[in-house]
Structures are given as C-alpha cells and as structure tokens.
Design an enzyme around this catalytic site. Structure first.
Site, PDB file in Angstrom:
ATOM      1  N   GLY A 690       0.830  -1.434   0.036  1.00 43.34           N
ATOM      2  CA  GLY A 690      -0.128  -0.020   0.136  1.00 43.34           C
ATOM      3  C   GLY A 690       0.806   1.319   0.060  1.00 43.34           C
ATOM      4  O   GLY A 690       2.102   1.252   0.072  1.00 43.34           O
ATOM      5  N   VAL A 697       4.734   1.120   1.151  1.00 40.38           N
ATOM      6  CA  VAL A 697       5.038  -0.165   1.906  1.00 40.38           C
ATOM      7  C   VAL A 697       5.129  -1.397   0.855  1.00 40.38           C
ATOM      8  O   VAL A 697       4.051  -1.746   0.351  1.00 40.38           O
ATOM      9  CB  VAL A 697       3.856  -0.418   2.897  1.00 40.38           C
ATOM     10  CG1 VAL A 697       4.241  -1.534   3.911  1.00 40.38           C
ATOM     11  CG2 VAL A 697       3.778   0.897   3.987  1.00 40.38           C
ATOM     12  N   ASP A 821      -3.376  10.100  13.786  1.00 42.11           N
ATOM     13  CA  ASP A 821      -3.886   9.899  12.477  1.00 42.11           C
ATOM     14  C   ASP A 821      -4.502   8.524  12.539  1.00 42.11           C
ATOM     15  O   ASP A 821      -4.268   7.693  11.759  1.00 42.11           O
ATOM     16  CB  ASP A 821      -2.489   9.873  11.505  1.00 42.11           C
ATOM     17  CG  ASP A 821      -2.934   9.891  10.077  1.00 42.11           C
ATOM     18  OD1 ASP A 821      -2.277   9.405   9.197  1.00 42.11           O
ATOM     19  OD2 ASP A 821      -4.172  10.140   9.595  1.00 42.11           O
TER      20      ASP A 821
END
Length: 1013
Positions: A690, A697, A821
């Site tokens: 991703g 990644v 986040d």
C-alpha cells in the site's frame, strides 16, 4: 653375363609397402599416445574427486583403463567411448581434464554430488552424443560452447543449481532429440532459436524462473512428443492452431505460470495426447471440447478463470465421455457455474480422481458415481450443491478422499462408511447436515483427517472413533454430553477442535493419553470442574483454548511444562488463584485471561500487566518490604533528579537541538539499500502492500534472519524523500517506536538510512508483516466474492485492541504519545486477526514544557473525517483528539460508512448520522452484513429489538438468559447499539464531553463480556 634391370613397377610396389609399414607404425604410435592421454585423463579424474563407495579403487596405472569399472573403449581397445559413472556418490568439481577424451560418445555423471561449474572445455568432445549431469549440485551458467557439439542427441542437466539464460547456441544442435534442464534456477526468456530443433522429441524446462512469452517457434516443432514448462513465470496466450502444429504431442505440462486467454480448441487435433496439465494459470473462457482425444488419461485445468453455464457444461462434459481412458479430471478453483449434466456418470470407467471443487456449480449432489469403482478421490467442496448425500457413495470401496465441505447439503449423514475401509480424508464441514455422529466411521481404520465442523449434528460424540485419526474437527455443532473417555485411544491425534458445542461435564483426563496432540480447542462449551493438571504432560502442545466455559479452580502450575506452547486462551471462565509465572505465562496478555475475576498475580508487575489483583499471600509482605526500600529509592531519585535538572537546564541554555534521525536509529541494527532491494525483489509491484502519506509499503523476504533479527517475511516502509516533510516524519516515527512496546502496536525490527543505486538518500523502516492487511480492506472489500467479512465479535475484539493501544500511549508512556492519525487504514490485522495500530509519522509527544511540544508539528494533524474539530481551529495535539478519532473509527466499524461518504457532504457528518438514527431499529443503521453470522448460534430468532435501554455498563443483563443460544441475536443487537453510543460519546464535539481511552476500553470490555454471556 646378363645385366639385371628393375622395372618401375617394382620400385612403386616397394615404395607403397614402405609407406604402409610407416603409416601403420605411426598409427600404432598415435593410438598408444591417445590411449595414454585417455588413461591420464581418467587418473586425473580419480585424483580430483572424493570416492566414498570406492568405485574407482581398481583404477590404477598397472592395469588397462579399458577394463576399469564405468569405462568402455572403442574396438581397437585404445580410446574411451563411454564413461558411465552415475549414482556412485562422487563429490567434487567436474575435472576439465575429461575434455581430453576426444573419442567420448557418452558421458554420464548423473546422481552424484558434483559441484562447481560445467567445464567450457567440454566443447572439445566433438564426438559426444549424450551428456548427462543430472541430479548434482552444479552451479554457474551453461557454457554456450556446448552448442558446438553438433553430434549431441541428448542433454540432461536437470536438478542442479544452474543459473543464467539458456544458451541460444543450443538451437543449432541439428541432432538433438532430448533437452532436459528442469529444476534449476534458469532465468530470462526461452530462446526462439530452440524452434530450429526440428528433431527434438522431449523438452523439459520446468521448475525454473523463466519469464516472457513462450516463443511461437516452440509450437512449430512438429516432432515434439513431450513438452514441460511447468512452474516458471511464463506469460502470454497459447496459439489458436497449437494442436495442428504439434500433432505428435502426447504430454503437455504448462502448469503454474501466468498464461492467459482461452484454451485453444485445436488441442483436440493432437490425437495422440495422453496428459494435459494447464493448471494454476490465468486461462479464461469456456472449457475446451476434447472428445477427440481418445488416449487422454489426465486433464488438469484447475486454478484458472474458466467459466461456464449449464448449457456449456452439457457440451464439455458430454465430449469427455469419449475419453474412455480418463483417470483424472480436475477443473477445481475456476468460475464454472450452472448445473452438472448427467453425463458426469458416463465418463471413463477408469476414473480415479474427480475434482470440481471451489466453483459455482448448483443443483443436487452429483449422481451416478457408484459406477466408478476405481475412484479414490472425489472433491466437490465449496460449491452450491444442495440436497442429501446419496447412500450410493458407500459403494466406492477404493475411495480415499471425500470432500463435500462448504456446500448447502442437508439431512443426516448416511451411515455408509462400513465399506469405505480405504478412506483417508473425510471433510463434510460447513453444510447443514443434521443427525448423529455416524457410527460406521469406526470401520474406517485408515481415516486420518475427519472434518465435520459447522453443521447441526446432535447427540453425543461417538465412542467408536477410528484410532488412526490425526485431526478431528467437530466445532460449531450441537453435540452434547462429555468428551468420551475413548478419546485417549487416539495415540496419533495432533489436532482436536470441539469448540462451539454444548458439551458439559469435566474435561476427561483420558485426553492426556493423546501424546501427539499439538492443538486442542474446547472453547465455547459448558464444561465445568477444574483444568486437569495432567494436561501438562502433553509436551507437544502448541495451542490450548479452553475459553468461554465454566471451569473453576486454579490454573495448574503443570502447564508451565508445556515448553512449546505458543497460544493459550483461558478467558471467560471462573478460574481463581495465582497465575503461574513461567513458560507460556511469561508473555501471556490480559486477552488470554480476561473474564476470570478471581485470578491474581504473583507480584505487582505481573498483576498490572494482566490487569488482576496481586495475590493476598504476597501483598501482606509488601508494606514491610517496600516501606524502607521506597524511602531509600525516593532519596536516591531526589538526588538524581536534582543533578539531572541542572544538567538539562545547562543543555537547554546552550541551545541543544533535537536528535536527528541518524541519532535516533543508531541503536538499531541497520540494513543496506541493496539488502532491502533484494528482499522486495527490486521493489516489485507484486510485493506492493500500500501507499501512505509519506511513503510506500512493500512485502519483503529476508534470507538471513539471524543477522538482522527480523522475521523471514516483513513489511518495509520506504519513505518518499521527495516530500518536504517525509524526512521529519521518519525522525518522529523512529523516536516514537524506539520508546514504545505493546502487543497492539506494530513492531519495528530495524531501519535503513542509506543511499540507493543512484546515490540518492534512502530511508526505510522494517516492520512486522501483517498477513490480513488493514481494517479498511475488511470493512470495504472491493470484491464481494472475496469473502472478507468481520463478525460482530471480531469487530468488538478489534475495537478493544485499538483502545488498548491508545490507552497505553496516552496513560502508560512517559511522556504520553498522541497518534494524531487514527483511521482504518492504520489499523493492521495479523494472522490471528489481532489488531495493531501503525503509522506514527504524525505522532507527538506531550512534554511538560509546552515549548517542547512541537516535536511532530507537520501541517494538518490527521486525515479528513477523523480530525478532531479543535484541530481545525489551531488547537494543540491532545489525547482528547485521539479519542475523537477513535469514536469516528468505532462508528465506522459498525455502520460501515466512511466519514467521507457521499451522503455526508451536505453538512451531515457520520456523528450526526448515527445520532439521528437513534430512534430507529439497530438493523436499520448498522452494517447489513453484521448479523449474518448469527445463524451459527440461533435458529429461531427473527425479531428486532429496540436498543434504547443499554448504555455502557448499565445493561439489562438480568433479563437475558446467558445459557441459551437463542439469546444471541438479542445480545448482538444490544451490543452493536451500545458500541455505536460509545462511539458517539468519544466523538463528542466538545473535548470535556469525551471519555478517556481508559474509560472507553473498560466499556468495550464490558460489552464483550455481555456479548459472550
């Protein structure tokens, strides 16, 4: 006296005689020299190799080399013609001196332990016809000089460690009929030049790393009889006229590649075909019509993308009835649909294996299989077959594997196993089968794997269980009574799962006689009594799950003897007393013991870790011991703090800067760019997991785990240093992850701060790989058929995991850490669906000095939809902001709508949406898939419940019968409603109205207790 005259003819005759004598003598000398050369070459071979079987003991200077074992000479007894030394265990390199055997026609060194390279000097063996070096450990590349040996008929280099490309020069060997280079590490493309080999009969290149398309010239080799390219990385389509151009082909193996497109119908023109294996590719279209292949014995088209309808099934299976020699038919794991025609009962009487599982076939259980008396494997699993299992299956006396799992079969399991004495695997799990455990299974004395889980079987578990069983899975049924004592007769049993039944009574100690047991699960039953201490005798045990029962008494200390035990779950019982401290209990977490309120820890640290009280027998000693120690430590700490404050002030006054990323990661074992590049296969697209805000990644496989201390499979986050804030994000993530350790946080193994292949800066983090991806993927699966679905229990467990991680960051770290986040994309799930919070690129430390609280200020704090409202007004990062994000996450988990959903664009946010739906039924607001799994727990509940009477820990528990499975749907609705209200409380607009993460975690844990009853 007459003078004698000699005629010219006489002189010519004498001259010729002298020439003949001279040539003969020269040839004798040359032959003697050649023989000496050959003998010396063989003696050099002997001196350079290890001979563990003493095969070469008779090779000595005093005897003729033509009489040596493995040596065959020409008729004149001088030159070596054959050297046959296969299978004698020789060890060493292949001596290049063998190239002096210039008369050699056959060189066979196969099935030994030769290593090193193939000598390029072999190009001097101009008479060589057969070169066999198979089954050794030879590495390096194939010398292209071998293409000069124009008399070669057979080359066998299979089962070595050869690398590099196939030499194009092989395409210019006019007499070559066999080319075997299978099971090596060859790469690159198949040379088109091989198409020049018009005499080639056999081509084996399977189990290599060949790429690209198969050259069309290969399909024009009209003499080809055998073609095997299995297990490479070949792509492209098969030519439509393939069967016309290969009329003599008898065996075709192209499995385990990336081939696509339709399977050419012209294959039916290769009338000599006996075996077709095109499995594990990407072929699409319909099943080919192959009725002309009268000699076909094996057809394997499994694991592709073939599709069909009922009409196409009639055509395809109808044509196969002409293949009267068929022994194996495999079309499993495709996209075949529709009904099976009755013609499946008219296939070859020689049929031994029939695989149609993992498709979309409908209709009743396939009929007429009793005629296949040689049938050993019948796989129809994972389709949509309905109806009862026919008793005629009991006539298949040769049957070894029967898999009908994951269909819609119902009715009782017929008692048909008396004649199935060869049965090895029986899988009927995940259907709607009812009735009792079939008693005739006792006759299956070879049965090893028995799977009946996920049905509606009732009664007690039979005492007549085959003693040959290695795995017995009976989970998620309605079995009652206790586990039979005869379970102790299963000496080979490795896996036993009876979870999710209605079993009662004590755990029989007979189970400890199953000395091979590795996995034992008896969770979610009504078992009572204590945990037998004799379970500690099951030393091979790796997993033990006794959760959600009514077990009481202490945890046996004998469980500490289970040294290989990796997973232990004793939660939600009535256990009491001190928790053991060694072996598996060292790394045990609260999740494994929760719901046992009378357990205690042997010391303060263990008690805090496992969230239990300290044992009374230990706590009364604490004041006497701790008071003097505490006073002493307080004095020492005060002195240390005084001097630390002086040093800190001095450093601050001198303008000491924050540590750079290189300082932060200095203590970690470092990786180089090239090691990461190799582990990700050059950052290949297929390894891409991703992309995030500051990097990408990849999945990585590191070969040397001992050097770096990482898992074999890891995740690598590569920072995009082209972004101005990426480097600072790397600094922050390194600093945060250096200071935290928690089971619900993504673990970082090491890092990389280096330069790449072009000299640019390169930074990466190497983290724990999460095999189940992120939460976002499970909440919003792109493919409905993907099977990605989270049950209510799983969602609640994930929420508890995330809350535990945030509670640790907020209240158990010094200084506290704010994630900033939190969203589904940053919640990762491991192989056991345990959640781990990751991506700390925006995290911040909450330091006491407000001026130091800017360590992670990077623009906007978080992702759109999850950002606390005060952040939009310039507010400082706080734990309350994380609570808000968690509230939105919790709402999203149960409603399955993103806060950025189209329906929220007109001023209606996810929080308001949930609030306005409060008066409606819970089934109108939650994810409509949420209660699908309740069919496993109740049969009659079909009512909806208004959910306004359950808030947090204040519940209507007294009105619920926790011992009845019929209450599950009711509890599920109330639990989902309470979770939504908890999400609303966390996502309150005002910070003062929000809960803390500790309070949210406590309420979620209470919800879980309520849900499981």
């Amino acid at each position: 006296m007459k003078k004698k005259y000699h005629s010219p003819l006489m002189f010519l005759t004498l001259f010729l005689i002298c020439q003949i004598i001279l040539c003969h003598n020269m040839s004798m000398v040359r032959a003697q020299l050649d023989a000496t050369t050959d003998k010396q070459a063989l003696l050099s071979f002997k001196s350079l190799v290890s001979d563990p079987q003493s095969t070469l003991s008779q090779w000595n200077v005093d005897s003729s080399h033509c009489n040596w074992p493995g040596v065959n000479c020409t008729n004149n007894g001088a030159r070596v013609r054959y050297l046959l030394l296969n299978g004698h265990g020789f060890i060493g390199i292949i001596p290049p001196q063998l190239s002096n055997l210039t008369s050699l026609q056959i060189l066979d060194l196969s099935e030994n332990s030769f290593f090193g390279h193939i000598p390029s000097e072999f190009s001097q063996l101009v008479n060589l016809q057969i070169l066999d070096l198979a089954v050794n450990s030879i590495n390096g590349t194939i010398p292209p000089e071998l293409g000069n040996l124009h008399r070669l008929k057979k080359v066998d280099l299979s089962r070595n460690s050869l690398s590099g490309a196939i030499p194009t020069t092989f395409g210019f060997l006019p007499n070559l009929t066999w080319l075997l280079i299978a099971e090596n590490q060859l790469s690159g493309k198949i040379p088109a030049e091989l198409g020049h080999l018009q005499n080639l009969l056999v081509l084996q290149l399977y189990w290599n790393q060949l790429t690209g398309e198969i050259p069309f010239s290969i399909y024009n080799m009209s003499s080809l009889v055998y073609l095997s390219l299995t297990k490479n990385m070949l792509s492209g389509k098969l030519p439509s006229n393939m069967g016309h151009d290969l009329p003599r082909l008898t065996e075709l193996y192209l499995a385990n590649n990336k081939l696509e497109g339709p399977i050419p119908s012209s294959l039916c023109n290769a009338s000599q075909m006996q075996i077709i294996d095109l499995s594990i590719n990407r072929f699409s279209g319909s099943l080919p019509l192959l009725g002309n292949l009268k000699n076909l014995t094996l057809l394997n088209l499994g694991y592709n993308r073939l599709s069909s309808t009922t009409e196409l099934n009639f055509q395809a299976f109808g044509s196969l009835t002409n293949c009267t020699k068929m022994e194996l038919l495999n079309v499993e794991s495709n996209e075949l649909g529709g009904e099976l025609p009755l013609s499946v009962s008219n296939l070859s009487p020689n049929l031994q294996e029939f695989f149609i599982g993992e498709n979309f076939f409908t209709g009743g259980f396939p009929q007429g299989f009793e005629k296949y008396q040689n049938l050993s494997s019948l796989y129809i699993q994972n389709n949509y077959f309905q109806g009862e299992i026919p008793s005629s299956i009991g006539k298949l006396k040769q049957l070894q594997s029967l898999m009908v799992d994951r269909n819609e079969l119902f009715g009782e399991i017929p008692d048909i196993f008396r004649n199935l004495t060869q049965l090895y695997v029986l899988d009927m799990s995940d259907n709607q089968l009812s009735g009792r455990f079939p008693s005739s299974l006792a006759y299956c004395q070879h049965l090893s794997l028995l799977y009946l889980a996920g049905n509606k079987l009732t009664g007690s578990i039979t005492k007549n269980i085959p003693s040959s069983l290695r795995e017995l899975l009976l989970a998620r049924n309605l079995f009652t009574g206790s586990l039979p004592m005869e379970i102790g007769n299963l000496k080979q049993l490795e896996v036993l799962d009876v979870s999710g039944n209605l079993l009662s009574g004590n755990i029989t100690t007979e189970i400890t006689k199953c000395l091979s047991l590795r996995n034992l699960s008896m969770a979610r039953n009504n078992l009572t009594g204590s945990i037998p201490s004799s379970l500690g005798e099951l030393t091979p045990l790796e997993s033990l799950d006794l959760s959600s029962n009514k077990l009481s008494g202490p945890i046996p200390k004998e469980l500490e003897n289970l040294e290989v035990l990796k997973t232990l779950n004793l939660s939600f019982n009535q256990l009491e007393g001190q928790i053991p401290r060694n072996s598996v209990f060292v790394n045990l977490t609260w999740n494994s013991l929760q719901g046992n309120y009378k357990l205690c820890g042997f010391n303060q640290e263990a008690a805090e870790k496992l969230r239990v009280n300290i044992c009374a027998s230990n706590s009364h000693l604490l004041p006497k011991i701790l008071i003097p120690i505490s006073c002493f430590l307080a004095l020492v700490c005060a002195i240390c703090c005084f001097f630390w404050a002086l040093i800190t002030r001095k450093n601050k006054n001198s303008g000491d800067k924050k540590r750079s990323s290189s300082e932060i990661i200095r203590s970690l074992p470092m990786l180089s760019y090239f090691e990461i590049q190799r582990a990700t296969n050059g950052f290949a697209v297929e390894n891409l997991i991703g992309k995030g805000g500051f990097g990408t990644v990849y999945k990585a496989v590191f070969e040397n785990t001992g050097k770096f201390g990482v898992n074999t499979i890891s995740a690598v986050k590569v920072l995009d240093l082209g972004q101005s804030r990426a480097s600072k994000s790397f600094d922050i993530e390194c600093e945060v992850l250096r200071n935290i350790r928690h089971r619900n946080l993504v673990k970082v193994f090491t890092s990389c701060s280096s330069i790449d292949h072009i000299g640019a800066d390169f930074k990466a983090l190497i983290m724990e790989f999460m095999s189940n991806g992120n939460l976002d993927k499970w909440l919003y699966p792109g493919d409905i058929e993907s099977g990605l679905f989270l049950t209510l229990t799983q969602r609640l467990n994930i929420a508890i995991d995330v809350a535990s991680a945030l509670d640790y960051l907020h209240h158990h770290c010094e200084p506290p850490i704010v994630h900033c986040d939190l969203k589904p994309g940053n919640v990762l799930l491991d192989e056991n669906m345990v959640a781990h919070v990751g991506d700390f690129g925006l995290a911040r430390f909450l330091l006491q000095n407000p001026q130091q609280n800017e360590i992670s200020t990077i623009g906007l704090k978080g992702s759109i939809g999850y950002i606390a409202p005060e952040y939009g007004q310039g507010g400082k990062a706080s734990t309350s902001g994380d609570v808000y994000s968690f509230g939105i996450l919790l709402l999203e988990m149960f409603i399955a709508k993103k806060p950025t959903n189209e329906m929220f664009k007109e001023g209606l946010n996810l929080n308001k949406y949930a609030s306005t739906m409060q008066e409606k039924k819970i089934t109108d607001i939650v994810d409509p898939r949420l209660f699908k799994d309740n069919e496993n727990y109740t049969q009659n509940s079909n009512t909806s419940t208004n959910t306004s009477n359950f808030t947090g820990s204040e519940s209507s528990n007294n009105n619920i019968n926790n011992n009845s499975n019929h209450c599950w749907f009711h509890r599920s609705e109330e639990c989902a409603a309470a979770a939504i209200r908890l999400g609303l409380s966390c996502a309150a607009h005002s910070t003062k109205d929000r809960l803390t993460m500790g309070e949210a975690l406590t309420r979620l844990q209470e919800l879980m207790k309520f849900l499981v009853g």
